[in-house]
Structure formats: structure tokens, C-alpha cells
Design an enzyme around this catalytic site. Structure first.
Site, short mmCIF file in Angstrom:
data_model
loop_
_atom_site.label_atom_id
_atom_site.label_comp_id
_atom_site.label_asym_id
_atom_site.label_seq_id
_atom_site.Cartn_x
_atom_site.Cartn_y
_atom_site.Cartn_z
N THR A 158 0.86 -1.19 0.00
CA THR A 158 0.00 0.00 0.00
C THR A 158 0.90 1.24 0.00
O THR A 158 1.35 1.66 -1.05
CB THR A 158 -0.97 -0.01 1.20
OG1 THR A 158 -0.25 -0.26 2.41
CG2 THR A 158 -2.04 -1.08 1.02
N LYS A 184 4.20 -6.91 3.88
CA LYS A 184 3.94 -5.51 3.60
C LYS A 184 3.64 -4.82 4.92
O LYS A 184 3.13 -5.42 5.87
CB LYS A 184 2.79 -5.32 2.61
CG LYS A 184 1.41 -5.78 3.09
CD LYS A 184 0.61 -4.84 3.96
CE LYS A 184 0.49 -3.46 3.36
NZ LYS A 184 -0.32 -2.59 4.29
N THR A 195 -0.93 -2.77 10.75
CA THR A 195 -1.25 -2.90 9.32
C THR A 195 -0.07 -3.54 8.64
O THR A 195 0.72 -2.89 7.99
CB THR A 195 -1.55 -1.57 8.64
OG1 THR A 195 -2.63 -1.00 9.29
CG2 THR A 195 -1.99 -1.78 7.21
N GLU A 281 6.12 4.95 7.36
CA GLU A 281 5.71 6.05 6.50
C GLU A 281 6.50 7.32 6.83
O GLU A 281 6.43 7.83 7.94
CB GLU A 281 4.21 6.29 6.63
CG GLU A 281 3.40 5.16 6.03
CD GLU A 281 1.93 5.23 6.34
OE1 GLU A 281 1.16 4.58 5.60
OE2 GLU A 281 1.54 5.90 7.30
N ASN A 403 -0.41 10.58 5.75
CA ASN A 403 -1.65 10.15 6.37
C ASN A 403 -2.74 11.19 6.35
O ASN A 403 -3.93 10.88 6.49
CB ASN A 403 -1.37 9.68 7.82
CG ASN A 403 -0.73 8.31 7.82
OD1 ASN A 403 -1.39 7.30 7.62
ND2 ASN A 403 0.59 8.28 8.01
N THR A 408 -6.99 10.31 -0.51
CA THR A 408 -7.11 11.15 -1.71
C THR A 408 -5.86 11.05 -2.57
O THR A 408 -5.82 11.63 -3.63
CB THR A 408 -7.33 12.61 -1.31
OG1 THR A 408 -6.29 13.03 -0.44
CG2 THR A 408 -8.65 12.77 -0.62
#
Length: 408
Positions: A158, A184, A195, A281, A403, A408
Site C-alpha cells: 500500500t 507488507k 497494518t 511512512e 496520512n 485522496t
């Protein structure tokens, strides 16, 4: 056939789930994401014994419920189907219906029983799966042009910036046994599963009960010792398949090579866990916290998790600020009884706190160390003989950017 010394674990950094005998994998783009691959599979030539560990989040996604129910029937699976771009979480009864439907569709393509297919999803929460696209993809995914292990590793991602893979080989009963893994995970990562999706394959012959014990034991030392942001997701899952094709004598905890198998499995899972933490991230640094001298393993783990979970520690390391007070503070609220006057804390090779007092440091030297990509924090509790290691990453401006606009 290569031969290894009896207790050797040989690492293959560029291999993963297809190195063990009898497995194939692939992936494709079916339209869940704009351009990137979003549907992947692993298939074993024969039904494989399976073990799984799952998120502790009370809102478990539909595919987790379906997979757990299916595994409970025989403790075996032969295939895994994964989609990214849509988590199929918090989707109610329809989400369950859809998860069972794609399980059935893939089982039909393979010509196997439905419960031998595990399904899992990752992506945006609260949206129904686009079933027309998924069904069309399932009809095509086994075509030769999609059968490529690299495609699978791309299809499960992702917000990840890189694939996570590793494989090892060991010798058991004179047989070469392989263990391969792919995963992942980049955000919503926290101890007790987050996640992240982890897929581990082995051609070892091992009974379900011992396989489950091995996975839980190793998960507690690896996947449950990482954090990125303190969030635990709805979709986390690690599945370990063992198809027995290596033809070793069945592994049990009494087998003379049990410790070697456990070591090989730990190498795979620890490597994947560290790669997930490093790929947090927006992250720029991997943080490794080594805790020693605890009165129990759980105490050592709790201290390590407290440090890597501290946003103040994470931001200080991003800013190359040797603010040892944030580390000591995290230790103090870890819930573990600590004797401050026996505590020693070091940042890399630089002692910063000992015997209840700060140590003299040359701040410029510690700041230079904090510019490295891997930062080690060493904690000595001097209360016992137990230890643990935890992994995390720094917290950056980019984490907020990623995040704030995730959907979007």
C-alpha cells in the site's frame, strides 16, 4: 544439491516465498488501485499445514474472519489470495459475503476445496470490494504472464516504499529445508500486530500444533516488537504454510533439529519485521532498542516497546537531538518497576544516563551518530538476566503528509 553445516542458517536476501519447494506466486493489476499491482496469490502444489496469528483489534476485517473459519476445518490451506487497495473492513454482512465469494472464485480456478483458500485484504477501511473487478482478476491471475514472485510482492503493498523479502535454508535430517517470507507494512504498525501482512512458506514437514507454537513464539520476538505509529489495524495477519515436500522426519519440539528450525524461522521473521519498521511512512531511520538485565522477558519487552512507541523519542531522533531525558521518561512509564540508580542508558556507544544521573557527553559527537540510518539505544536495567530487542523508526513531517491525504 548444496550442503550446509549442521547448524548453519544460509540467508538469501533476494529470495522469498517461492524458494521452498512446491510453491509458486504471482500478481496483477485488476483495478482496485489506479495503476499498481493489486491482486496477488501464493499456491502450494499440495495442501499445506498452516498456522496464523492475527490482529488484536476488536474490529477484525471480513477476510480475517473467513480465513480463520476456513483454517479451523483442517488446519490446512493450499492457496492464499491477497488484494491491496481495499481492506474490506467494517463492511458488515456484505463484506463477509464478498470475502467468501472471492474465496470460492479462486478455489474454483484452482480446482480445490474452498476452505483451502485463505483470503486477505489491505487498504482503505469501510468500502465494499469492487467485486466485478476482483472476479475478473481472479479469472486471469493464474495465466502464465502473471506468475512471477516479484509480482506478488508488489501486489500486496500500500504505502510501502519497497518490497520486504528474505529466505533461508537449513539442513534437517540430511534434507535441505527452505523457509521464505514476504511482507507488507509501513503505517498503522504497533506491537500485537498492525497494518502488516506477513506470508511465510516452508517445505518442512511439521505438525500443525508445533507449527503454531513456532509461529507464536517467533512472532512475539519479532513482529510484536515493532512499532511505527502506535496504531493497530483491523487487517493484520501472518500466515505460515508448511507443505512437507522437503521430506524430513516430522518436526516436533523433541526433534534434535527443532532449535535450528526455530532459528531459521526467527531469521526470516526478524528480517521482515525490521524492514517494516525501517519503511515506516516518512521514516528516515531505523531505531533498535536493546534492553538487558531485566527480571523477566516480558519486562524487557515492555521497556523496549515503551521507548520505540514514544513520539517524543521518535521526533528527537529525527531531529538528531540527543535528548536522553525522553528515553528515561519512556522507561519510567513502561509499567515495569525500575530502580533508577541501577539504570544505564546509551545512545550507540555514548553513555548518556547512569546511576540516576546524566553522563557527560560531547553533544556534537552524539548528534553526528544520530545522523546514521540505524540508531541503537541500549538499556541496562541491572535487575536480572533477561533481555529483548524492539524496533521502530523516527517520526517525520512526511508521516503527517502521507496520512493526512491517505484516501485522496
Amino acid at each position: 544439491m548444496p550442503t550446509f553445516s549442521k547448524n548453519e542458517v544460509v540467508i538469501f536476501e533476494e529470495e522469498s516465498i517461492a524458494l521452498p519447494a512446491g510453491y509458486r506466486a504471482g500478481g496483477m493489476h485488476c483495478g482496485l488501485k489506479r495503476k499498481k499491482l493489486d491482486l496477488g496469490y501464493i499456491v502450494s502444489d499440495v495442501p499445506a499445514t498452516v498456522a496464523g496469528v492475527y490482529t488484536t483489534n476488536i474490529f477484525q476485517a471480513a477476510p480475517l474472519l473467513v480465513t480463520q473459519e476456513s483454517i479451523a476445518k483442517e488446519n490446512m490451506i493450499q492457496a492464499i489470495l491477497v488484494n491491496s487497495g481495499n481492506a474490506n473492513a467494517c463492511t458488515g454482512e456484505q463484506g463477509l459475503i464478498d470475502a467468501f465469494e472471492i474465496q470460492k472464485e479462486f478455489a474454483n480456478e484452482l480446482g480445490i476445496k474452498e476452505h483451502l483458500v485463505a483470503v486477505t485484504s489491505t487498504g482503505v477501511i469501510g468500502e465494499l470490494l469492487p467485486m466485478d473487478r476482483l472476479k475478473a482478476g481472479i479469472k486471469q491471475i493464474l495465466h502464465e504472464e502473471h506468475e512471477d514472485e516479484a509480482n506478488f510482492k508488489q501486489a500486496i503493498l500500500t504505502t510501502d516504499t519497497c518490497i520486504k523479502q528474505i529466505a533461508v535454508q537449513i539442513t534437517i535430517d540430511g534434507k535441505i529445508v527452505s523457509i521464505g517470507g514476504a511482507a507488507k507494512g509501513s503505517g498503522m504498525i504497533h506491537p500485537n500486530m498492525a497494518t502488516m501482512l506477513g506470508f511465510v512458506t516452508t517445505d518442512a514437514n511439521i505438525a500443525h500444533e508445533d507449527l503454531l507454537y513456532a509461529l507464536k513464539e517467533v512472532t512475539n520476538q519479532t513482529f510484536n516488537m515493532i512499532t511505527v505509529d502506535g496504531d493497530t489495524s483491523t487487517n493484520d495477519m501472518v500466515l505460515l504454510m508448511a507443505n512437507g515436500i522437503a521430506d524430513n522426519n516430522q518436526l516436533t519440539k523433541e526433534h534434535p533439529d527443532w532449535d535450528l528450525f526455530m532459528n531459521g524461522l526467527k531469521v526470516v521473521c526478524e528480517s521482515l519485521a525490521k524492514k517494516i519498521a525501517k519503511d515506516g511512512e516518512g521514516a528516515t531511520k531505523l531505531i533498535e532498542v536493546q534492553v538487558g538485565g531485566a527480571f523477566s522477558t516480558n519486562a524487557a519487552r515492555a521497556v523496549g516497546k515503551a521507548i520505540i512507541s514514544s513520539n517524543l523519542v521518535k521526533t528527537a531522533i529525527y531531529g538528531t537531538d540527543p535528548n536522553w531525558g525522553r528515553i528515561v521518561s519512556a522507561i519510567g512509564y513502561s509499567g515495569v518497576p525500575i530502580e533508577p540508580n541501577t539504570l544505564k542508558v546509551s545512545i550507540g556507544a555514548f553513555p548518556v544516563f547512569e546511576n540516576g544521573l546524566p553522563c557527560p557527553i560531547v553533544e556534537a559527537d552524539v548528534k553526528k551518530y544520530l545522523e546514521l540510518e540505524t540508531i541503537k539505544i541500549l538499556v541496562e536495567l541491572n535487575q536480572g538476566e533477561y533481555n529483548a530487542t524492539a524496533w521502530g523508526c523516527d517520526l517525520t513531517y512526511d508521516y503527517v503528509k502521507i496520512n493526512a491525504s491517505y484516501r485522496t
